[in-house]
Design a protein around this motif. Sequence first.
Motif, PDB file in Angstrom:
ATOM      1  N   VAL A  56       0.847  -1.181   0.000  1.00  0.00           N
ATOM      2  CA  VAL A  56       0.000   0.000   0.000  1.00  0.00           C
ATOM      3  C   VAL A  56       0.886   1.235   0.000  1.00  0.00           C
ATOM      4  O   VAL A  56       1.856   1.323   0.743  1.00  0.00           O
ATOM      5  N   ASP A  57       0.563   2.177  -0.864  1.00  0.00           N
ATOM      6  CA  ASP A  57       1.320   3.420  -0.993  1.00  0.00           C
ATOM      7  C   ASP A  57       0.314   4.565  -1.064  1.00  0.00           C
ATOM      8  O   ASP A  57      -0.186   4.898  -2.139  1.00  0.00           O
ATOM      9  N   GLY A  58      -0.025   5.129   0.108  1.00  0.00           N
ATOM     10  CA  GLY A  58      -1.077   6.128   0.141  1.00  0.00           C
ATOM     11  C   GLY A  58      -2.417   5.477  -0.126  1.00  0.00           C
ATOM     12  O   GLY A  58      -2.849   4.585   0.592  1.00  0.00           O
ATOM     13  N   ARG A  59      -3.089   5.928  -1.205  1.00  0.00           N
ATOM     14  CA  ARG A  59      -4.366   5.329  -1.581  1.00  0.00           C
ATOM     15  C   ARG A  59      -4.200   4.267  -2.671  1.00  0.00           C
ATOM     16  O   ARG A  59      -5.198   3.699  -3.120  1.00  0.00           O
ATOM     17  N   ALA A  60      -2.968   4.025  -3.071  1.00  0.00           N
ATOM     18  CA  ALA A  60      -2.714   3.065  -4.149  1.00  0.00           C
ATOM     19  C   ALA A  60      -2.350   1.707  -3.577  1.00  0.00           C
ATOM     20  O   ALA A  60      -1.567   1.595  -2.619  1.00  0.00           O
ATOM     21  N   LEU A  61      -2.928   0.658  -4.174  1.00  0.00           N
ATOM     22  CA  LEU A  61      -2.577  -0.722  -3.839  1.00  0.00           C
ATOM     23  C   LEU A  61      -1.783  -1.304  -4.996  1.00  0.00           C
ATOM     24  O   LEU A  61      -2.208  -1.215  -6.155  1.00  0.00           O
TER      25      LEU A  61
END
Length: 354
Positions: free
Chosen positions: A152-157
């Motif tokens: 997970v990177d912020g709101r990105a999967l």
Amino acid sequence: MKKLSKSTVSNIITYGIVIIAFIICQAMLSAGAMTRSLRGQLIPICVYIVMAVSLNLTVGVSGELSLGHAGFMSVGAFSGIVASAWLASAFHLENTVVRLILSMIIGGIFAGFAGVIIGIPVLRLQGDYLAIVTLAFGEIIRNVLNCLYISVDGRALHIAFSNPNIPGTVILNGPAGAVGVSKIATFPMAFALILFTLMVVLNLIHSRSGRAIMAIRDSRIAAESVGINITKYKMMAFVTSAVLAGMAGSLYGLNYSTVTASKFKFDTSILVLVFVVLGGIGNIRGSIIAAALLTVLPELLRAFSDYRMLIYAIVLILVMLATNSPVIRSMFDRMTYRRRPGLPEEKQKGGAAE
């Protein structure tokens, strides 16, 4: 004053047993009278109770033998873990209760989706063939999870297969499983999940759909001859069972800091099936008691050292004899409303599952 039906009385007794057990456990926790090992077993006990009750819906009520229940549990566990990490990272959701509820819902949805995908082709099979296919499903899911990398990177999967070099914070790390899991599972929430499971299963059993499911179990040809949609009702029981197993899996996964796919092997499916068989196939209350007793029993028998497994085997035999005793079954029959089609209500005596 209107007299309560026997099914209502039986349901009240089942809910009462669970609530009384919860109150006793909470009192022991408040008084510090519970050992550390037993405290650590409280959530797993609740998880296995939900697993046993949900599998009984497939095996006891629907009459289909499933050996891949741990597969739905693993789908729910890992999707719940990923959902919890994503909600914390993307929306900074610090309220652990809300995050746990949302994670369990997401885990149940993913497990239900897997149940639909598997159920469409599988439920056309019967007997040993169905058991073999569900067994294969559980093993396939476990091997897929061993190759899956999610970060997970912020709101990105970021999702990848066999590629550990993905950006962001790694949640699912292939064979190493889920690492650095935020342990947000609580005993009161596990108790609430048991009540929710009982509400869903018992209401389904005593509904029109439940009677259709049991009619299919008793005689597929007779049910089809009166216009019952076989596929629809079998799918209903199978997917409902999968959703509940997925929610239990989410709770289980969020109770540990590290979770690997090896925790959901074929052995786990067989263990849950043992709870169902020992508690009595179709007996929801028996599944609750068997799952709770047999989960905590190995910890209680540690003091017996070399004789632990011998005593455990004897207890298994005694539980099976007790739950299948004609005397005890007749007592349950008197306490439970069991309807036979075509008979007046005051003459009902035996037939359906609790």
